[in-house]
Write a protein that holds these residues in place. Sequence first.
Motif, PDB file in Angstrom:
ATOM      1  N   ASP A  85       1.023  -1.140  -0.074  1.00  0.00           N
ATOM      2  CA  ASP A  85       0.147   0.023  -0.181  1.00  0.00           C
ATOM      3  C   ASP A  85       0.945   1.304   0.066  1.00  0.00           C
ATOM      4  OD1 ASP A  85      -2.044  -1.642  -0.025  1.00  0.00           O
ATOM      5  OD2 ASP A  85      -3.016  -0.985   1.846  1.00  0.00           O
ATOM      6  N   GLY A  86       1.021   1.859  -1.016  1.00  0.00           N
ATOM      7  CA  GLY A  86       1.886   2.833  -1.286  1.00  0.00           C
ATOM      8  C   GLY A  86       2.651   2.885  -2.740  1.00  0.00           C
ATOM      9  N   THR A  87       3.288   3.961  -3.146  1.00  0.00           N
ATOM     10  CA  THR A  87       3.563   3.774  -4.636  1.00  0.00           C
ATOM     11  C   THR A  87       4.708   2.884  -4.971  1.00  0.00           C
ATOM     12  OG1 THR A  87       5.565   5.297  -4.181  1.00  0.00           O
ATOM     13  CG2 THR A  87       3.118   6.502  -4.239  1.00  0.00           C
ATOM     14  N   ARG A 122       7.909   3.147  -5.247  1.00  0.00           N
ATOM     15  CA  ARG A 122       9.014   3.213  -4.356  1.00  0.00           C
ATOM     16  C   ARG A 122       8.636   2.596  -3.239  1.00  0.00           C
ATOM     17  NH1 ARG A 122      12.749   8.121  -3.357  1.00  0.00           N
ATOM     18  NH2 ARG A 122      12.421   8.465  -5.619  1.00  0.00           N
ATOM     19  N   ALA A 123       7.514   2.495  -2.537  1.00  0.00           N
ATOM     20  CA  ALA A 123       7.105   1.639  -1.417  1.00  0.00           C
ATOM     21  C   ALA A 123       7.495   0.401  -1.680  1.00  0.00           C
ATOM     22  CB  ALA A 123       5.506   1.986  -1.058  1.00  0.00           C
ATOM     23  N   GLU A 126      10.952  -0.330  -1.373  1.00  0.00           N
ATOM     24  CA  GLU A 126      11.462  -0.330   0.144  1.00  0.00           C
ATOM     25  C   GLU A 126      11.068  -1.569   0.802  1.00  0.00           C
ATOM     26  OE1 GLU A 126      12.150   3.081   1.833  1.00  0.00           O
ATOM     27  OE2 GLU A 126      11.839   2.805   3.727  1.00  0.00           O
ATOM     28  N   ILE A 133      18.001   3.017  -0.955  1.00  0.00           N
ATOM     29  CA  ILE A 133      17.139   2.565  -0.132  1.00  0.00           C
ATOM     30  C   ILE A 133      17.925   1.304   0.661  1.00  0.00           C
ATOM     31  CG2 ILE A 133      15.104   1.168  -0.162  1.00  0.00           C
ATOM     32  CD1 ILE A 133      14.097   2.930  -2.306  1.00  0.00           C
ATOM     33  N   SER A 163      -0.672   5.909  -9.636  1.00  0.00           N
ATOM     34  CA  SER A 163       0.309   5.578  -8.843  1.00  0.00           C
ATOM     35  C   SER A 163      -0.429   5.262  -7.337  1.00  0.00           C
ATOM     36  CB  SER A 163       1.222   6.798  -8.535  1.00  0.00           C
ATOM     37  OG  SER A 163       2.274   6.632  -7.584  1.00  0.00           O
ATOM     38  N   GLY A 164      -0.047   4.547  -6.438  1.00  0.00           N
ATOM     39  CA  GLY A 164      -0.272   4.247  -5.236  1.00  0.00           C
ATOM     40  C   GLY A 164      -0.446   3.182  -4.697  1.00  0.00           C
ATOM     41  N   SER A 216      11.337  -2.103   9.727  1.00  0.00           N
ATOM     42  CA  SER A 216       9.965  -1.407   9.338  1.00  0.00           C
ATOM     43  C   SER A 216       8.957  -2.135   9.882  1.00  0.00           C
ATOM     44  CB  SER A 216       9.835  -0.873   7.826  1.00  0.00           C
ATOM     45  OG  SER A 216       8.811  -0.460   7.606  1.00  0.00           O
ATOM     46  N   TYR A 237       5.698  -0.926   8.777  1.00  0.00           N
ATOM     47  CA  TYR A 237       4.556  -0.746   7.818  1.00  0.00           C
ATOM     48  C   TYR A 237       5.003  -1.726   6.629  1.00  0.00           C
ATOM     49  CZ  TYR A 237       1.516   1.612   4.373  1.00  0.00           C
ATOM     50  OH  TYR A 237       0.746   1.666   3.463  1.00  0.00           O
ATOM     51  N   PHE A 238       6.307  -1.911   6.438  1.00  0.00           N
ATOM     52  CA  PHE A 238       6.996  -2.696   5.195  1.00  0.00           C
ATOM     53  C   PHE A 238       7.491  -3.988   5.728  1.00  0.00           C
ATOM     54  CE2 PHE A 238       7.865   1.688   3.208  1.00  0.00           C
ATOM     55  CZ  PHE A 238       7.048   1.516   2.572  1.00  0.00           C
ATOM     56  N   ASP A 239       6.961  -4.618   7.075  1.00  0.00           N
ATOM     57  CA  ASP A 239       7.328  -5.843   7.277  1.00  0.00           C
ATOM     58  C   ASP A 239       6.780  -6.960   6.408  1.00  0.00           C
ATOM     59  OD1 ASP A 239       7.538  -8.357   8.553  1.00  0.00           O
ATOM     60  OD2 ASP A 239       7.948  -7.499  10.404  1.00  0.00           O
TER      61      ASP A 239
END
Lengths: 396, 396
Positions: free
Chosen positions: B54-56, B58-59, B62, B90, B190-191, B229, B231-233
């Motif tokens: 859930d992000g662009t 780039r998310a 990462e 990154i 994007s998103g 992270s 959020y990114f786990d």
Amino acid sequence: MGPGPVNADPRILRAMSAQLVGQYDPSMTAYMNETMELYRGVFKTENEQTLLIDGTSRAGIEAALVSLISPGDRVLVPIFGRFGHLLREIAERAGAEVHVREIEWGTVFTPAQIEQAIRETKPALLAIVHGDTSTTVAQPLDELGEICERYGVLFYTDVTASLAGNAFEADAWGLDAVTAGLQKCLGGPSGSAPATFSPRAVEAINARKSIEAGIREAGDAVSAHPIRSNYFDLSMIFDYWGPKRLNHHTEATTMLYGARECARLLVDEGIDAAVERHRLHGAAMLAGVQGLGLGVFGDLDHRMNNVVAVHIPEGVTGDAVRGELLNDFGIEIGTSFGPLHGKVWRIGTMGYNARKDSVLTTLAALEQVLRRAGVAVTGGGGVGAAYEVYQDAAGS
Amino acid sequence: MGPGPVNADPRILRAMSAQLVGQYDPSMTAYMNETMELYRGVFKTENEQTLLIDGTSRAGIEAALVSLISPGDRVLVPIFGRFGHLLREIAERAGAEVHVREIEWGTVFTPAQIEQAIRETKPALLAIVHGDTSTTVAQPLDELGEICERYGVLFYTDVTASLAGNAFEADAWGLDAVTAGLQKCLGGPSGSAPATFSPRAVEAINARKSIEAGIREAGDAVSAHPIRSNYFDLSMIFDYWGPKRLNHHTEATTMLYGARECARLLVDEGIDAAVERHRLHGAAMLAGVQGLGLGVFGDLDHRMNNVVAVHIPEGVTGDAVRGELLNDFGIEIGTSFGPLHGKVWRIGTMGYNARKDSVLTTLAALEQVLRRAGVAVTGGGGVGAAYEVYQDAAGS
């Protein structure tokens, strides 16, 4: 009618079907500037750095914490529900030395307790949730800013569950960093996190500014201790939203349209009027569930306007009732986490659902489902009590 | 008609205006499962862990890197454009010991060069961009998986700019982790970042699984070295998308609808047919700009189908031409980064814009704007050359 996410205002979904424009198109950058200004109104702040983080509300929390925390920093997290544990978790992963204070779920901290904990732990940052939907209570924040300022502590709060449904004033209460989401009282979908940062927070964040390789130019900042995340590096995100238009992420345009429309609707209604609307419908729902003879969890003096936790009656299987409400009446309500899992239902009145028809329909359906489950409910007691709240409000 | 983001397919925007449903509603979890299956088709993989971040885009990068990298791990990043620098950046912030190899922009690495670098640096992870829009070339990946397997190296690539417009096969090419975005050839906003992870990558990630405080139950995993992270786990995100339905973030429902519709349209068209469509319109655009007498940047044998970099003619101000195209013809094209900034224009033919009318209109407008800027263009040379490509394709 759960604790969020809830169904979105159709006007917001319509705004999100608009065609995209290029990310540096003058109309797009104008939308970005307009969105910043709209959210200054929503947060009640003068902060220049008021913008969107591209992710869910949890992304907003992580962006604030990972950008404010240098590894080894002491962070104080007072915990009164599930989302306080989340702040602790995110702060720990950002490398902080986290100190927690915990109180019983359903209660809130006094300012004296927070001040005492600050004296004991000498944190660089106080991180605390405003409204924790897991317990349905809201921590009073209005006296904490002054304490933080006195001890030189940065003051962060997460208002995802409370913003626009409960009184909140970023500047008057002395907040340095605030993050939110769209999916509760703002009436939008999850996926964009409005946030605001005080000049003091911006200064702390920009002290570690490091423009990324690949777009770095001569004279650009390079820090020996850059923020640990690239995606959540607020020092670059500030420059992306600012006149430099630094190439960072590609803005999630459709989510920006949604976030902008959420704020436009709120500013049109008046932010204080929106809070009053949530107070009214929340009061009607509270009176209604009590009128049905159900018990309510938590400190009612600090209850959030937009969600109420109801004790599941003895002998009733909570998930069976929830399933019947969803499958037979098309109404969703929630359960909770940790010590409250399976013990309470959480019923929301927020965003597009903070409406009289939603409240009355939910109470009518709940009465029927409870009766079929064998609970001795007061016939018409829920809807009747809610009507009384509405009549009192109309008469006042 | 820039290098992306581009205007979205209206069918995708329409799908995004659908009303939200609760995050654990059976229809919502069914949408999530369906989206996983659709993206297995798009990535050409059997990977169970195929999902959305859930992000662009780039998310997505990462999330993959911070979850795959333990601080101190050696990571090899071969750089052939701006987005290789981003991977390095990154990975460094994730705590990796990053080793880079750089080649001239506009060229690609040979498999032998990559193997040599792996021998020299002994990395745990190879991280490389597939198509780098900054230079418009795509790195051949089909021989790298076998090399990585031989040396026990995990193999990650970012396909944001290339997926669905250029041949790509996650499993056949031996990829362990792949991340993308919607805003290029997939025709969405994007998103949301579609991503896929091989069993080997999942094993490495789950070795550090640590269920967060607040929802952790007896017997749940707790790691001494959790992913940096929350959020990114990915270990928690896997459980959120899997049958456990672990409460992690609140899914960005509207973006999920968009991502799902992007994949539905692609699978309807046929992924190979979509790549062929991008090849055809990209070839027409390439022939068109050459037919106008313009020079083209980069190794044409490795050009991406969906974007071409055109040398800005001597004496012409690139941004003035771009401004005239945008303001007078409503057509956006891009410039580039770093060594190519102000030297080339980048013209895209991707997603909804990989169409004959978009190509011909852009070439017609470009001819007029260049003529007004004093460039000696071949009258009708752009449109004529593109027509020839289309006629050859129709005749073949």
